[in-house]
Design a protein around this motif. Structure first.
Motif, PDB file in Angstrom:
ATOM      1  N   LEU A 154      43.510  85.460  47.956  1.00 35.63           N
ATOM      2  CA  LEU A 154      43.711  86.005  48.572  1.00 35.63           C
ATOM      3  C   LEU A 154      44.667  86.116  49.786  1.00 35.63           C
ATOM      4  O   LEU A 154      45.576  86.299  50.302  1.00 35.63           O
ATOM      5  N   ILE A 155      43.647  84.946  50.580  1.00 37.04           N
ATOM      6  CA  ILE A 155      44.206  84.490  52.168  1.00 37.04           C
ATOM      7  C   ILE A 155      45.453  84.037  51.444  1.00 37.04           C
ATOM      8  O   ILE A 155      46.333  83.895  52.331  1.00 37.04           O
TER       9      ILE A 155
ATOM     10  N   ILE B  49      46.037  75.560  46.924  1.00 35.02           N
ATOM     11  CA  ILE B  49      45.995  75.830  47.864  1.00 35.02           C
ATOM     12  C   ILE B  49      44.680  75.938  48.348  1.00 35.02           C
ATOM     13  O   ILE B  49      43.631  75.852  49.269  1.00 35.02           O
ATOM     14  N   ALA B  50      44.158  77.657  47.490  1.00 31.08           N
ATOM     15  CA  ALA B  50      42.352  78.220  47.478  1.00 31.08           C
ATOM     16  C   ALA B  50      41.804  76.451  47.216  1.00 31.08           C
ATOM     17  O   ALA B  50      41.122  76.149  47.677  1.00 31.08           O
TER      18      ALA B  50
ATOM     19  N   LEU C 272      35.696  79.549  55.043  1.00 28.21           N
ATOM     20  CA  LEU C 272      35.848  79.342  56.446  1.00 28.21           C
ATOM     21  C   LEU C 272      36.273  78.667  56.725  1.00 28.21           C
ATOM     22  O   LEU C 272      37.283  78.855  58.115  1.00 28.21           O
ATOM     23  N   ILE C 273      36.853  78.173  56.455  1.00 37.17           N
ATOM     24  CA  ILE C 273      37.547  77.420  56.991  1.00 37.17           C
ATOM     25  C   ILE C 273      39.259  77.165  56.469  1.00 37.17           C
ATOM     26  O   ILE C 273      40.291  77.201  57.591  1.00 37.17           O
TER      27      ILE C 273
ATOM     28  N   PHE D 181      42.313  78.699  59.620  1.00 32.74           N
ATOM     29  CA  PHE D 181      43.738  77.828  59.378  1.00 32.74           C
ATOM     30  C   PHE D 181      44.513  79.293  60.182  1.00 32.74           C
ATOM     31  O   PHE D 181      45.727  79.444  59.694  1.00 32.74           O
ATOM     32  N   ASP D 182      44.149  80.099  58.947  1.00 35.07           N
ATOM     33  CA  ASP D 182      45.147  81.202  58.548  1.00 35.07           C
ATOM     34  C   ASP D 182      45.049  82.283  59.665  1.00 35.07           C
ATOM     35  O   ASP D 182      45.997  82.726  59.753  1.00 35.07           O
ATOM     36  N   ARG D 183      43.704  82.178  60.410  1.00 35.06           N
ATOM     37  CA  ARG D 183      44.071  83.244  61.607  1.00 35.06           C
ATOM     38  C   ARG D 183      44.413  82.575  62.451  1.00 35.06           C
ATOM     39  O   ARG D 183      44.649  83.090  63.783  1.00 35.06           O
ATOM     40  N   TYR D 184      43.777  81.145  63.028  1.00 35.75           N
ATOM     41  CA  TYR D 184      44.329  80.381  64.226  1.00 35.75           C
ATOM     42  C   TYR D 184      45.795  79.316  64.297  1.00 35.75           C
ATOM     43  O   TYR D 184      46.439  79.343  65.271  1.00 35.75           O
ATOM     44  N   GLU D 185      45.988  78.899  62.939  1.00 34.64           N
ATOM     45  CA  GLU D 185      46.691  78.219  62.878  1.00 34.64           C
ATOM     46  C   GLU D 185      48.164  78.395  61.729  1.00 34.64           C
ATOM     47  O   GLU D 185      48.997  77.533  62.163  1.00 34.64           O
TER      48      GLU D 185
END
Length: 218
Positions: free
Chosen positions: A21-22, A44-45, A91-92, A96-100
């Motif tokens: 989903l992310i 990708i997931a 978590l990885i 990346f989704d949150r910060y990169e």
């Protein structure tokens, strides 16, 4: 413990779905057309989950090396390791989704502008009004195309930048034509007889099709 294994299994299933989903959410807010296909977010997931599994395997091997424990794991240990790997992979990806991963700030503006492009084009295709009475409609199409191109110019992907150039090329050609020619390119449902106008019509339709794909309009 069986209870621990059951809870870990449920957690792995939930986070595995969360990873998809992310990936899907990040892909939908991209100006890269390939990310809007159905299979790429899942691919990708899976890649991130594989990284989690790899990290878990490396940790297991380091544990064996440091503590000199038996190399052959039990079936339960393998299953627990796989579940932990899924959690690590999630978590990885979450990090990346949150910060990169930076979704374009103007993506929603792009969706609105592209929707106006599609509406204007659809009206011109279906209307029975003569071209002379459609000056305002042509202007609305041109303005929405310009706004769409302006947003796409900020894209960090090659697809977005290339589409911005193609939208502006179609727009420049359209602006310099009289209403009857505009109608043959952007409006009339029947293909024009003149080859040059046919080519311009195909280019415009191709550009709008690419806009639809990136803007999630179908």
């Amino acid at each position: 413990m069986p209870q621990f294994t059951e809870v870990l299994t449920v957690g792995a299933i939930v986070t595995g779905l969360g990873a998809y989903l992310i990936s899907r959410s990040a892909a939908k807010d991209s100006f890269s057309s390939i990310l809007h296909t159905d299979f790429v977010p899942a691919f990708i997931a899976v890649g991130y989950l594989f990284l989690g599994e790899l990290a878990t395997a490396i940790g297991f091997l380091l544990h064996i090396w440091v503590y000199q424990t038996p190399l052959t794991p039990t079936n339960e240990e393998i299953w627990v390791g796989l579940c932990i790997g899924v959690l690590f992979g999630f978590l990885i990806l979450f990090y990346f989704d949150r910060y990169e991963i930076d979704a374009p700030d103007d993506y929603y503006q792009f969706e609105e502008a592209s929707e106006e492009v599609i509406k204007a084009k659809k009206f011109l295709e279906k209307t029975e009004l003569p071209p002379i009475d459609l000056t305002g409609r042509y202007k609305a199409l041109e303005e929405s195309m310009q706004e769409t191109a302006d947003v796409l110019k900020k894209a960090k992907t090659q697809d977005g930048a290339r589409l911005a150039q193609d939208v502006e090329a179609c727009l420049d050609d359209l602006r310099g034509r009289p209403e009857p020619s505009k109608h043959l390119i952007a409006g009339d449902s029947q293909s024009p007889e003149q080859q040059e106008l046919k080519d311009r019509r195909q280019e415009l339709n191709s550009v709008i099709k690419r806009i639809k794909k990136i803007a999630n309009h179908g």
